[in-house]
Design a protein around this motif. Structure first.
Motif, PDB file in Angstrom:
ATOM      1  N   GLY A   1       0.724  -1.170  -0.003  1.00 57.57           N
ATOM      2  CA  GLY A   1      -0.007  -0.070   0.080  1.00 57.57           C
ATOM      3  C   GLY A   1       0.769   1.100  -0.139  1.00 57.57           C
ATOM      4  O   GLY A   1       0.373   2.322   0.249  1.00 57.57           O
ATOM      5  N   ALA A   2       2.117   1.195  -0.344  1.00 52.21           N
ATOM      6  CA  ALA A   2       3.107   2.428  -0.418  1.00 52.21           C
ATOM      7  C   ALA A   2       3.407   2.647  -1.929  1.00 52.21           C
ATOM      8  O   ALA A   2       3.241   1.932  -2.981  1.00 52.21           O
ATOM      9  CB  ALA A   2       4.315   2.011   0.526  1.00 52.21           C
ATOM     10  N   ALA A   3       4.111   3.395  -2.224  1.00 50.42           N
ATOM     11  CA  ALA A   3       4.676   4.192  -3.329  1.00 50.42           C
ATOM     12  C   ALA A   3       5.935   4.519  -3.015  1.00 50.42           C
ATOM     13  O   ALA A   3       6.570   4.900  -2.285  1.00 50.42           O
ATOM     14  CB  ALA A   3       3.758   5.154  -3.943  1.00 50.42           C
ATOM     15  N   ALA A   4       6.559   4.807  -4.479  1.00 48.23           N
ATOM     16  CA  ALA A   4       7.849   5.285  -4.556  1.00 48.23           C
ATOM     17  C   ALA A   4       7.924   6.343  -5.575  1.00 48.23           C
ATOM     18  O   ALA A   4       7.256   6.345  -6.632  1.00 48.23           O
ATOM     19  CB  ALA A   4       8.909   3.979  -4.908  1.00 48.23           C
ATOM     20  N   LYS A   5       8.898   7.090  -5.170  1.00 52.63           N
ATOM     21  CA  LYS A   5       9.306   8.152  -6.306  1.00 52.63           C
ATOM     22  C   LYS A   5      10.686   8.756  -6.271  1.00 52.63           C
ATOM     23  O   LYS A   5      11.208   9.018  -5.052  1.00 52.63           O
ATOM     24  CB  LYS A   5       8.131   9.514  -5.879  1.00 52.63           C
ATOM     25  CG  LYS A   5       8.385  10.691  -6.764  1.00 52.63           C
ATOM     26  CD  LYS A   5       7.311  11.616  -6.561  1.00 52.63           C
ATOM     27  CE  LYS A   5       7.147  12.790  -7.482  1.00 52.63           C
ATOM     28  NZ  LYS A   5       6.775  12.136  -8.985  1.00 52.63           N
ATOM     29  N   VAL A   6      11.399   8.712  -7.476  1.00 50.96           N
ATOM     30  CA  VAL A   6      12.530   9.403  -7.601  1.00 50.96           C
ATOM     31  C   VAL A   6      12.455  10.765  -7.580  1.00 50.96           C
ATOM     32  O   VAL A   6      11.593  11.379  -8.233  1.00 50.96           O
ATOM     33  CB  VAL A   6      13.248   8.786  -8.752  1.00 50.96           C
ATOM     34  CG1 VAL A   6      14.593   9.387  -9.144  1.00 50.96           C
ATOM     35  CG2 VAL A   6      13.377   7.450  -8.955  1.00 50.96           C
ATOM     36  N   VAL A   7      13.236  11.742  -6.515  1.00 48.10           N
ATOM     37  CA  VAL A   7      12.769  12.931  -6.569  1.00 48.10           C
ATOM     38  C   VAL A   7      14.469  13.722  -6.755  1.00 48.10           C
ATOM     39  O   VAL A   7      15.366  13.246  -6.663  1.00 48.10           O
ATOM     40  CB  VAL A   7      12.571  13.367  -5.084  1.00 48.10           C
ATOM     41  CG1 VAL A   7      11.317  12.621  -4.700  1.00 48.10           C
ATOM     42  CG2 VAL A   7      13.582  12.852  -4.037  1.00 48.10           C
ATOM     43  N   LYS A   8      14.041  15.047  -7.182  1.00 51.80           N
ATOM     44  CA  LYS A   8      15.079  15.909  -7.373  1.00 51.80           C
ATOM     45  C   LYS A   8      15.305  16.382  -5.882  1.00 51.80           C
ATOM     46  O   LYS A   8      14.516  16.885  -5.361  1.00 51.80           O
ATOM     47  CB  LYS A   8      14.870  16.890  -8.654  1.00 51.80           C
ATOM     48  CG  LYS A   8      14.693  16.617  -9.757  1.00 51.80           C
ATOM     49  CD  LYS A   8      14.633  17.803 -10.668  1.00 51.80           C
ATOM     50  CE  LYS A   8      14.840  17.323 -12.137  1.00 51.80           C
ATOM     51  NZ  LYS A   8      16.052  17.522 -12.780  1.00 51.80           N
ATOM     52  N   ASN A   9      16.738  16.296  -5.392  1.00 55.00           N
ATOM     53  CA  ASN A   9      17.020  16.531  -4.120  1.00 55.00           C
ATOM     54  C   ASN A   9      16.604  18.062  -3.912  1.00 55.00           C
ATOM     55  O   ASN A   9      16.131  18.556  -2.838  1.00 55.00           O
ATOM     56  CB  ASN A   9      18.524  16.461  -3.779  1.00 55.00           C
ATOM     57  CG  ASN A   9      18.728  15.007  -3.839  1.00 55.00           C
ATOM     58  OD1 ASN A   9      18.017  14.327  -3.424  1.00 55.00           O
ATOM     59  ND2 ASN A   9      19.947  14.618  -4.212  1.00 55.00           N
ATOM     60  N   ARG A  10      16.967  18.907  -4.626  1.00 52.13           N
ATOM     61  CA  ARG A  10      16.687  20.620  -4.549  1.00 52.13           C
ATOM     62  C   ARG A  10      15.339  20.814  -4.361  1.00 52.13           C
ATOM     63  O   ARG A  10      14.747  21.360  -3.303  1.00 52.13           O
ATOM     64  CB  ARG A  10      17.349  21.199  -5.627  1.00 52.13           C
ATOM     65  CG  ARG A  10      17.384  22.729  -5.496  1.00 52.13           C
ATOM     66  CD  ARG A  10      17.893  23.528  -6.661  1.00 52.13           C
ATOM     67  NE  ARG A  10      18.385  24.599  -6.241  1.00 52.13           N
ATOM     68  CZ  ARG A  10      19.742  24.899  -5.994  1.00 52.13           C
ATOM     69  NH1 ARG A  10      20.527  23.847  -6.148  1.00 52.13           N
ATOM     70  NH2 ARG A  10      20.265  25.925  -5.639  1.00 52.13           N
ATOM     71  N   LEU A  11      14.500  20.106  -5.350  1.00 53.90           N
ATOM     72  CA  LEU A  11      12.989  20.294  -5.034  1.00 53.90           C
ATOM     73  C   LEU A  11      12.526  19.791  -3.906  1.00 53.90           C
ATOM     74  O   LEU A  11      11.462  20.284  -3.238  1.00 53.90           O
ATOM     75  CB  LEU A  11      12.285  19.643  -6.486  1.00 53.90           C
ATOM     76  CG  LEU A  11      12.621  20.386  -7.783  1.00 53.90           C
ATOM     77  CD1 LEU A  11      12.043  19.798  -8.909  1.00 53.90           C
ATOM     78  CD2 LEU A  11      12.337  21.949  -7.786  1.00 53.90           C
ATOM     79  N   PHE A  12      12.777  18.722  -3.556  1.00 57.50           N
ATOM     80  CA  PHE A  12      12.513  18.089  -2.158  1.00 57.50           C
ATOM     81  C   PHE A  12      12.531  18.999  -1.078  1.00 57.50           C
ATOM     82  O   PHE A  12      11.790  19.185  -0.144  1.00 57.50           O
ATOM     83  CB  PHE A  12      12.784  16.581  -1.996  1.00 57.50           C
ATOM     84  CG  PHE A  12      11.867  15.825  -0.957  1.00 57.50           C
ATOM     85  CD1 PHE A  12      10.730  15.377  -1.717  1.00 57.50           C
ATOM     86  CD2 PHE A  12      12.400  15.894   0.493  1.00 57.50           C
ATOM     87  CE1 PHE A  12      10.046  14.498  -0.416  1.00 57.50           C
ATOM     88  CE2 PHE A  12      11.277  15.259   1.192  1.00 57.50           C
ATOM     89  CZ  PHE A  12      10.314  14.412   0.626  1.00 57.50           C
ATOM     90  N   LYS A  13      13.982  19.315  -0.891  1.00 55.33           N
ATOM     91  CA  LYS A  13      14.423  20.449  -0.052  1.00 55.33           C
ATOM     92  C   LYS A  13      13.488  21.875   0.146  1.00 55.33           C
ATOM     93  O   LYS A  13      13.080  22.072   1.281  1.00 55.33           O
ATOM     94  CB  LYS A  13      15.770  20.841  -0.180  1.00 55.33           C
ATOM     95  CG  LYS A  13      16.881  19.639   0.242  1.00 55.33           C
ATOM     96  CD  LYS A  13      18.201  20.265   0.044  1.00 55.33           C
ATOM     97  CE  LYS A  13      19.153  19.040   0.209  1.00 55.33           C
ATOM     98  NZ  LYS A  13      20.488  19.793  -0.122  1.00 55.33           N
ATOM     99  N   LYS A  14      13.043  22.062  -0.874  1.00 52.40           N
ATOM    100  CA  LYS A  14      12.094  23.137  -0.968  1.00 52.40           C
ATOM    101  C   LYS A  14      10.787  22.649  -0.630  1.00 52.40           C
ATOM    102  O   LYS A  14      10.169  23.614   0.101  1.00 52.40           O
ATOM    103  CB  LYS A  14      11.848  23.702  -2.454  1.00 52.40           C
ATOM    104  CG  LYS A  14      13.241  24.544  -2.676  1.00 52.40           C
ATOM    105  CD  LYS A  14      12.799  25.304  -4.240  1.00 52.40           C
ATOM    106  CE  LYS A  14      14.292  25.926  -4.671  1.00 52.40           C
ATOM    107  NZ  LYS A  14      14.429  27.202  -4.207  1.00 52.40           N
ATOM    108  N   ALA A  15      10.356  21.623  -1.042  1.00 54.96           N
ATOM    109  CA  ALA A  15       8.960  21.077  -0.425  1.00 54.96           C
ATOM    110  C   ALA A  15       8.947  20.804   1.195  1.00 54.96           C
ATOM    111  O   ALA A  15       7.873  21.179   1.660  1.00 54.96           O
ATOM    112  CB  ALA A  15       8.783  20.016  -1.284  1.00 54.96           C
ATOM    113  N   LEU A  16      10.207  20.767   1.772  1.00 51.69           N
ATOM    114  CA  LEU A  16      10.262  20.537   3.117  1.00 51.69           C
ATOM    115  C   LEU A  16       9.794  21.831   3.616  1.00 51.69           C
ATOM    116  O   LEU A  16       9.444  21.934   4.878  1.00 51.69           O
ATOM    117  CB  LEU A  16      11.631  19.897   3.302  1.00 51.69           C
ATOM    118  CG  LEU A  16      11.736  18.581   3.576  1.00 51.69           C
ATOM    119  CD1 LEU A  16      13.289  18.015   3.814  1.00 51.69           C
ATOM    120  CD2 LEU A  16      11.020  17.691   4.273  1.00 51.69           C
TER     121      LEU A  16
END
Length: 118
Positions: A47-62
């Motif tokens: 019931g989970a999912a995976a996503k390859v992320v761009k580090n810079r974008l994830f840091k901004k999303a945090l």
């Protein structure tokens, strides 16, 4: 990726952070497409999912959540595993990592709390 695409990606990642019970952060350097597909399948079964992320974008999303400790998790090639159930993504990711040493779990996020790889 243009500016509008980046803004949309950040909005999507903010939704993932808000809705997920936990977000597991892992390095996937060296995984083949077949191995990544197997990993995604194992997550889907839980019931989970995976996503390859761009580090810079994830840091901004945090948006500052977790401070420097959270930002430090996002280096190299990063994939996140997430689910509403806080245990599902961690369980599936650790099971896959036991059999495949190319997936290295480096930590995670649970709400405002930073989790280490242990």
């Amino acid at each position: 990726m243009d500016r509008a695409g980046k803004a949309e990606a950040i909005k999507t990642l903010e939704g993932v952070i808000a809705d997920a019970g936990s977000v597991i952060v892992a390095r996937y350097t060296g995984l083949t497409v077949a191995e990544m597909t197997e990993f995604r399948g194992m997550l889907r079964e839980q019931g989970a999912a995976a996503k390859v992320v761009k580090n810079r974008l994830f840091k901004k999303a945090l948006d500052g959540k977790g401070g420097d400790a959270a930002s430090a998790l996002f280096t190299d090639q990063t994939v996140i595993a997430y689910a509403e159930d806080p245990v599902a993504s961690a369980k599936a990711a650790s099971e896959f990592a036991k059999d495949n040493d190319k997936l290295v779990i480096v930590g995670g996020l649970m709400g405002d709390e930073i989790l280490d790889s242990a």
